[in-house]
Design a protein around this motif. Structure first.
Motif, PDB file in Angstrom:
ATOM      1  N   LEU A   1      21.169 -29.418  38.728  1.00 43.03           N
ATOM      2  CA  LEU A   1      20.180 -29.660  37.725  1.00 43.03           C
ATOM      3  C   LEU A   1      20.046 -28.096  37.195  1.00 43.03           C
ATOM      4  CD1 LEU A   1      18.382 -30.744  35.515  1.00 43.03           C
ATOM      5  CD2 LEU A   1      16.670 -30.665  37.122  1.00 43.03           C
ATOM      6  N   ILE A   2      19.772 -27.120  37.884  1.00 41.79           N
ATOM      7  CA  ILE A   2      19.628 -25.940  37.670  1.00 41.79           C
ATOM      8  C   ILE A   2      20.909 -25.121  37.319  1.00 41.79           C
ATOM      9  CG2 ILE A   2      19.287 -23.454  38.713  1.00 41.79           C
ATOM     10  CD1 ILE A   2      17.206 -24.991  40.613  1.00 41.79           C
ATOM     11  N   LYS A   3      22.064 -25.470  37.975  1.00 39.00           N
ATOM     12  CA  LYS A   3      23.143 -25.134  37.195  1.00 39.00           C
ATOM     13  C   LYS A   3      23.526 -25.547  35.956  1.00 39.00           C
ATOM     14  CE  LYS A   3      25.901 -24.645  41.375  1.00 39.00           C
ATOM     15  NZ  LYS A   3      27.116 -24.848  42.527  1.00 39.00           N
ATOM     16  N   GLN A   4      23.159 -26.812  35.476  1.00 38.15           N
ATOM     17  CA  GLN A   4      23.167 -27.165  34.262  1.00 38.15           C
ATOM     18  C   GLN A   4      22.361 -26.483  33.261  1.00 38.15           C
ATOM     19  OE1 GLN A   4      25.168 -29.864  32.824  1.00 38.15           O
ATOM     20  NE2 GLN A   4      24.452 -28.647  30.957  1.00 38.15           N
ATOM     21  N   LEU A   5      21.138 -26.291  33.700  1.00 38.95           N
ATOM     22  CA  LEU A   5      20.107 -25.534  32.693  1.00 38.95           C
ATOM     23  C   LEU A   5      20.599 -24.354  32.294  1.00 38.95           C
ATOM     24  CD1 LEU A   5      16.775 -27.001  34.661  1.00 38.95           C
ATOM     25  CD2 LEU A   5      17.817 -27.580  32.108  1.00 38.95           C
ATOM     26  N   SER A   6      21.261 -23.723  33.374  1.00 35.23           N
ATOM     27  CA  SER A   6      21.569 -22.337  33.200  1.00 35.23           C
ATOM     28  C   SER A   6      22.941 -22.120  32.150  1.00 35.23           C
ATOM     29  CB  SER A   6      22.215 -21.800  34.560  1.00 35.23           C
ATOM     30  OG  SER A   6      21.040 -21.770  35.492  1.00 35.23           O
ATOM     31  N   GLN A   7      23.530 -23.252  31.990  1.00 36.96           N
ATOM     32  CA  GLN A   7      24.496 -23.442  31.106  1.00 36.96           C
ATOM     33  C   GLN A   7      23.753 -23.390  29.817  1.00 36.96           C
ATOM     34  OE1 GLN A   7      27.552 -26.299  31.620  1.00 36.96           O
ATOM     35  NE2 GLN A   7      27.833 -25.667  33.818  1.00 36.96           N
ATOM     36  N   ASP A   8      22.588 -23.975  29.573  1.00 37.66           N
ATOM     37  CA  ASP A   8      22.009 -24.368  28.238  1.00 37.66           C
ATOM     38  C   ASP A   8      21.391 -23.049  27.891  1.00 37.66           C
ATOM     39  OD1 ASP A   8      23.279 -26.679  28.459  1.00 37.66           O
ATOM     40  OD2 ASP A   8      21.785 -27.834  29.145  1.00 37.66           O
ATOM     41  N   PHE A   9      20.646 -22.549  28.830  1.00 33.19           N
ATOM     42  CA  PHE A   9      19.570 -21.419  28.551  1.00 33.19           C
ATOM     43  C   PHE A   9      19.786 -20.032  29.337  1.00 33.19           C
ATOM     44  CE2 PHE A   9      17.675 -25.725  28.192  1.00 33.19           C
ATOM     45  CZ  PHE A   9      17.032 -25.631  26.906  1.00 33.19           C
ATOM     46  N   PRO A  10      19.222 -19.015  29.121  1.00 33.09           N
ATOM     47  CA  PRO A  10      19.398 -17.828  29.578  1.00 33.09           C
ATOM     48  C   PRO A  10      18.374 -17.844  30.848  1.00 33.09           C
ATOM     49  CG  PRO A  10      18.204 -17.473  27.657  1.00 33.09           C
ATOM     50  CD  PRO A  10      18.509 -18.811  27.860  1.00 33.09           C
ATOM     51  N   ILE A  11      18.661 -18.307  31.907  1.00 27.55           N
ATOM     52  CA  ILE A  11      17.836 -18.523  33.059  1.00 27.55           C
ATOM     53  C   ILE A  11      17.873 -17.257  33.713  1.00 27.55           C
ATOM     54  CG2 ILE A  11      17.006 -19.763  35.071  1.00 27.55           C
ATOM     55  CD1 ILE A  11      16.405 -21.189  32.581  1.00 27.55           C
ATOM     56  N   GLU A  12      16.903 -16.356  33.909  1.00 23.72           N
ATOM     57  CA  GLU A  12      16.837 -15.082  34.680  1.00 23.72           C
ATOM     58  C   GLU A  12      16.616 -15.412  36.296  1.00 23.72           C
ATOM     59  OE1 GLU A  12      14.497 -12.403  32.510  1.00 23.72           O
ATOM     60  OE2 GLU A  12      15.877 -12.592  30.644  1.00 23.72           O
ATOM     61  N   TYR A  13      15.265 -16.177  36.344  1.00 17.16           N
ATOM     62  CA  TYR A  13      14.782 -16.415  37.641  1.00 17.16           C
ATOM     63  C   TYR A  13      14.968 -17.944  38.184  1.00 17.16           C
ATOM     64  CZ  TYR A  13      12.915 -11.777  36.862  1.00 17.16           C
ATOM     65  OH  TYR A  13      12.840 -10.478  36.402  1.00 17.16           O
ATOM     66  N   VAL A  14      14.990 -18.149  39.506  1.00  9.85           N
ATOM     67  CA  VAL A  14      14.619 -19.626  39.961  1.00  9.85           C
ATOM     68  C   VAL A  14      13.636 -19.320  41.032  1.00  9.85           C
ATOM     69  CG1 VAL A  14      15.556 -21.556  41.405  1.00  9.85           C
ATOM     70  CG2 VAL A  14      17.056 -20.435  39.458  1.00  9.85           C
ATOM     71  N   ILE A  15      12.489 -19.603  41.029  1.00  4.14           N
ATOM     72  CA  ILE A  15      11.629 -19.398  42.064  1.00  4.14           C
ATOM     73  C   ILE A  15      10.889 -20.623  42.332  1.00  4.14           C
ATOM     74  CG2 ILE A  15      10.988 -17.093  40.873  1.00  4.14           C
ATOM     75  CD1 ILE A  15       8.430 -18.378  40.166  1.00  4.14           C
ATOM     76  N   GLY A  16      10.415 -20.489  43.874  1.00  2.00           N
ATOM     77  CA  GLY A  16       9.367 -21.724  44.376  1.00  2.00           C
ATOM     78  C   GLY A  16       8.093 -21.427  43.672  1.00  2.00           C
ATOM     79  N   HIS A  17       7.212 -22.367  43.388  1.00  2.00           N
ATOM     80  CA  HIS A  17       5.939 -22.318  43.104  1.00  2.00           C
ATOM     81  C   HIS A  17       5.088 -21.337  43.739  1.00  2.00           C
ATOM     82  CE1 HIS A  17       2.207 -24.746  41.518  1.00  2.00           C
ATOM     83  NE2 HIS A  17       2.128 -23.754  40.890  1.00  2.00           N
TER      84      HIS A  17
END
Length: 237
Positions: A170-186
């Motif tokens: 899912l995060i790989k897909q989201l990173s194709q759609d948006f300029p995701i800079e960070y992936v973090i735990g809550h």
């Protein structure tokens, strides 16, 4: 076309085969499929009240005055629900209003908590809100954060391999759609206090979080090295 979750089963992804939960009878809209990912659309209630409370939250908590409760996704925050079942987790997010049981955070807003995605223990991905719709799931960062909730609690219900693989896809897909800079735990959200993305106006409005566990989020990030994500800032002293 409307499908029940019972009728959406054994759906294929690049990660392998994911069987949809058979424990939920509520209707969901048909799935969105690509060669990489299958997502089941299962929207929570988004009515005038939720929009009103979201706009109020943006204004009072972040000093952001907006006409629509939208976000600009720059990060993904991974959570666990601490609720044992898919249906109960969905129900916890569905109401626009915060339940009385969440008194500790009610002083900040009556807007209910929610997330954009909910991942069941078998790895099935449900989308609860559009990616650019505001959701309350992480203090200080909601204006830029897509939230992923995972059914489990890390102890009696540890997150599963199927959930790990689903989060990565899912995060790989989201990173194709948006300029995701960070992936973090809550649990890492406090590291962003004083960061340019941090917007919470009350420096004392902070809660202790442990989800989704250090091992789980590190395993996710280890599979995302090709995304060139930024490192999580050091915790402010």
């Amino acid at each position: 076309m409307l499908l029940t979750v019972r009728k959406i089963c054994m759906i294929s992804s690049l990660l392998g085969v994911m069987a949809c939960s058979a424990s939920v009878d509520q209707q969901v809209t048909e799935t969105k499929e690509s060669s990489a990912l299958t997502v089941v659309q299962w929207p929570i209630i988004y009515n005038d009240k939720r929009e009103e409370l979201s706009l109020e939250y943006l204004n009072k908590r972040y000093n952001i005055k907006a006409e629509e409760a939208k976000i600009t996704p720059k990060m993904v925050v991974v959570h666990w629900t601490a609720i044992p079942t898919l249906k109960a987790s969905f129900n916890a997010f569905n109401s626009p209003m915060l339940p009385s049981s969440r008194g500790k955070i009610s002083s900040a807003s009556q807007l209910n908590v929610s997330a954009h995605y909910l991942i069941d223990r078998d790895g099935t991905i449900y989308q609860l809100l559009p990616n650019t719709t505001f959701a309350r799931h992480v203090i200080g960062l909601n204006h830029s954060a897509i939230g992923i909730e995972n059914v489990g609690n890390g102890s009696t219900l540890p997150l599963t391999t199927e959930q790990l693989n689903a989060n990565i896809a899912l995060i790989k897909q989201l990173s194709q759609d948006f300029p995701i800079e960070y992936v973090i735990g809550h649990y890492e959200y406090k590291n962003f206090v004083n960061h340019p993305l941090w917007k919470e106006v009350n420096p004392n409005y902070l809660t202790e979080k442990t989800d989704p566990g250090e091992t789980f989020i590190n395993q996710i990030r280890a599979s995302l090295t090709n995304l060139n994500l930024k490192n999580v800032p050091e915790l402010p002293q």
